[in-house]
Design a protein around this motif. Structure first.
Motif, PDB file in Angstrom:
ATOM      1  N   GLU A  75       0.856  -1.189   0.000  1.00 17.25           N
ATOM      2  CA  GLU A  75       0.000   0.000   0.000  1.00 17.25           C
ATOM      3  C   GLU A  75       0.888   1.234   0.000  1.00 17.25           C
ATOM      4  N   ILE A  76       0.690   2.093  -0.997  1.00 16.71           N
ATOM      5  CA  ILE A  76       1.459   3.336  -1.099  1.00 16.71           C
ATOM      6  C   ILE A  76       0.535   4.487  -0.754  1.00 16.71           C
ATOM      7  N   GLY A  77       0.801   5.122   0.374  1.00 18.14           N
ATOM      8  CA  GLY A  77      -0.066   6.197   0.862  1.00 18.14           C
ATOM      9  C   GLY A  77      -1.133   5.675   1.797  1.00 18.14           C
TER      10      GLY A  77
ATOM     11  N   ASP B 141      -2.410   5.197  -3.309  1.00 20.28           N
ATOM     12  CA  ASP B 141      -3.257   6.335  -2.946  1.00 20.28           C
ATOM     13  C   ASP B 141      -2.387   7.501  -2.512  1.00 20.28           C
ATOM     14  N   ALA B 142      -1.348   7.775  -3.292  1.00 17.58           N
ATOM     15  CA  ALA B 142      -0.478   8.902  -2.977  1.00 17.58           C
ATOM     16  C   ALA B 142      -0.256   9.811  -4.178  1.00 17.58           C
ATOM     17  N   PRO B 143       0.068   9.277  -5.359  1.00 10.81           N
ATOM     18  CA  PRO B 143       0.375  10.159  -6.504  1.00 10.81           C
ATOM     19  C   PRO B 143      -0.825  10.975  -6.963  1.00 10.81           C
ATOM     20  N   ARG B 144      -0.520  12.192  -7.408  1.00  3.08           N
ATOM     21  CA  ARG B 144      -1.535  13.051  -8.010  1.00  3.08           C
ATOM     22  C   ARG B 144      -1.066  13.562  -9.378  1.00  3.08           C
ATOM     23  N   ASN B 145       0.030  12.984  -9.890  1.00  6.68           N
ATOM     24  CA  ASN B 145       0.499  13.341 -11.223  1.00  6.68           C
ATOM     25  C   ASN B 145       1.206  12.136 -11.835  1.00  6.68           C
TER      26      ASN B 145
ATOM     27  N   LEU C  25       3.142   8.750 -10.216  1.00  5.77           N
ATOM     28  CA  LEU C  25       2.548   7.444 -10.507  1.00  5.77           C
ATOM     29  C   LEU C  25       3.550   6.554 -11.217  1.00  5.77           C
ATOM     30  N   TRP C  26       4.299   7.143 -12.147  1.00  8.81           N
ATOM     31  CA  TRP C  26       5.310   6.359 -12.873  1.00  8.81           C
ATOM     32  C   TRP C  26       6.403   5.872 -11.924  1.00  8.81           C
TER      33      TRP C  26
ATOM     34  N   ILE D  99      -5.544   1.935  -8.255  1.00 12.47           N
ATOM     35  CA  ILE D  99      -5.011   3.294  -8.211  1.00 12.47           C
ATOM     36  C   ILE D  99      -6.133   4.275  -7.897  1.00 12.47           C
ATOM     37  N   LYS D 100      -6.057   4.855  -6.710  1.00 10.62           N
ATOM     38  CA  LYS D 100      -7.029   5.883  -6.332  1.00 10.62           C
ATOM     39  C   LYS D 100      -6.838   7.095  -7.232  1.00 10.62           C
TER      40      LYS D 100
END
Length: 359
Positions: free
Chosen positions: A49-51, A131-135, A139-140, A158-159
């Protein structure tokens, strides 16, 4: 270094009184989708889990297998504003996370790091929730670490992976699904649920994390056909790729892809969301508007009612020229700028693909 948890106002005792047993920022539909995917995992799966935030979802994941979580564990200004009385901005929420996990009788292996410094070196992953990246860059950073270690039956959720305002993230996922590195899962989730549920694709072994994210974002899309057999989630990703290209000034590339799509009026409601929410640079506002006009005309109906002549307006000039372009065998770029420059009331050329071809 972030500050440790202070005593007094932000003591563990007061936090226990302030927080729910399973604090989370996901809604019931999100959690139901996660549980739906978890039921498909093999026995004793390895989960990442990321974030994780404070651990409300983490506790549910940990109940299914060996859980690893990745976060920098710093309470942000936004968290402090939206959750008054929990922690001060800049403090570590790792102690709170561990406390709440322990209160549920579960635990996780913690990787405390910034996203851009994250490196996965563990065993194969059966499930990953991001559930952390917003760009697309963040994400990459996650995907290039995860996908090489994803099992052949593994899942990635991916949230915000279906949220129009994160068009670049969706465009990245569109290219990866086009390449069959990953593929969408048909979850039958509500239309407003924004989690992209994906699983390992047949070409996962071809994946290389060395490819620049920009190359994925501008990668030519697969021919879309009439889109009739696509799921609603796949249609969102397909249109996100067009919106990304058009919003970044790559209108010719977007129109070349649009040409491959058979008219499908149901795509108009999806496009409306991107037109309203996709971030567009000021320099590209006009070209994005032109693309939007052609997109809506293209998908408005199978048979077009050309009730006005080309010299009626610039809009009709574009419509007539687009119709000519579709009927021509060539697939050269559609030259929007030439049409706009040549238009004048009462006299406008009929631009075929050949006439619009860029040398």
């Amino acid at each position: 270094m972030h500050r440790p948890l202070q005593s007094g106002k932000f003591s563990m005792e007061k936090l226990l009184e302030t927080l729910p047993a399973r604090p989370r920022m996901m809604g019931e539909a999100d959690v139901a989708l996660i549980e739906q995917i978890l039921k498909n995992l093999p026995p004793n799966p390895r989960l990442l889990e990321i974030g994780p935030w404070l651990g409300g979802v983490s506790a549910q994941l940990a109940a299914h297998g060996e859980l690893h979580v990745v976060d920098r564990f710093i309470w942000s200004d936004v968290n402090a504003e939206n959750n008054p009385g929990v922690l001060a901005s800049g403090e570590s929420f790792r102690p709170v996370f561990e406390m709440l996990m322990a209160s549920q009788g579960v635990s996780a292996q913690i990787h405390e790091t910034e996203i851009d410094a994250f490196e996965w070196s563990g065993d194969p992953i059966d499930f990953c929730l991001i559930d952390a990246p917003r760009n697309s860059d963040d994400l990459w950073t996650c995907l290039r670490q995860i996908l090489p270690s994803l099992t052949a039956d593994g899942f990635v959720l991916i949230k915000h992976g279906l949220t129009p305002k994160h068009t670049d993230m969706l465009a990245l996922l569109s290219s990866l699904t086009d390449a069959a590195i990953i593929q969408l899962v048909d979850t039958d989730q509500p239309a407003w649920c924004n989690i992209a549920a994906l699983k390992a694709g047949p070409h996962l072994s071809d994946f290389s994390g060395k490819t620049a994210v920009e190359d994925w974002l501008t990668r030519p899309a697969r021919p879309a056909g009439d889109c009739g057999g696509s799921t609603s989630e796949q249609l969102v990703l397909d249109i996100a790729k067009l919106a990304y290209l058009a919003s970044h000034g790559l209108v010719s590339e977007a129109l070349l892809q649009l040409r491959t799509q058979g008219p499908n009026p149901k795509l108009l409601s999806i496009w409306d969301r991107f037109e309203a929410e996709a971030p567009v640079d000021r320099d590209n506002e006009l070209s994005f508007s032109v693309f939007s006009e052609i997109f809506e005309f293209h998908h408005s109906a199978v048979q077009k009612d050309m009730w006005a002549p080309a010299n009626q307006s610039i809009t009709w000039a574009l419509r007539h020229s687009w119709s000519s372009y579709l009927s021509a065998p060539e697939t050269a770029p559609f030259d929007v700028s030439r049409i706009a420059q040549s238009y004048s009331p009462g006299a406008v050329a009929d631009f075929s693909a050949k006439e619009s071809e860029v040398p």
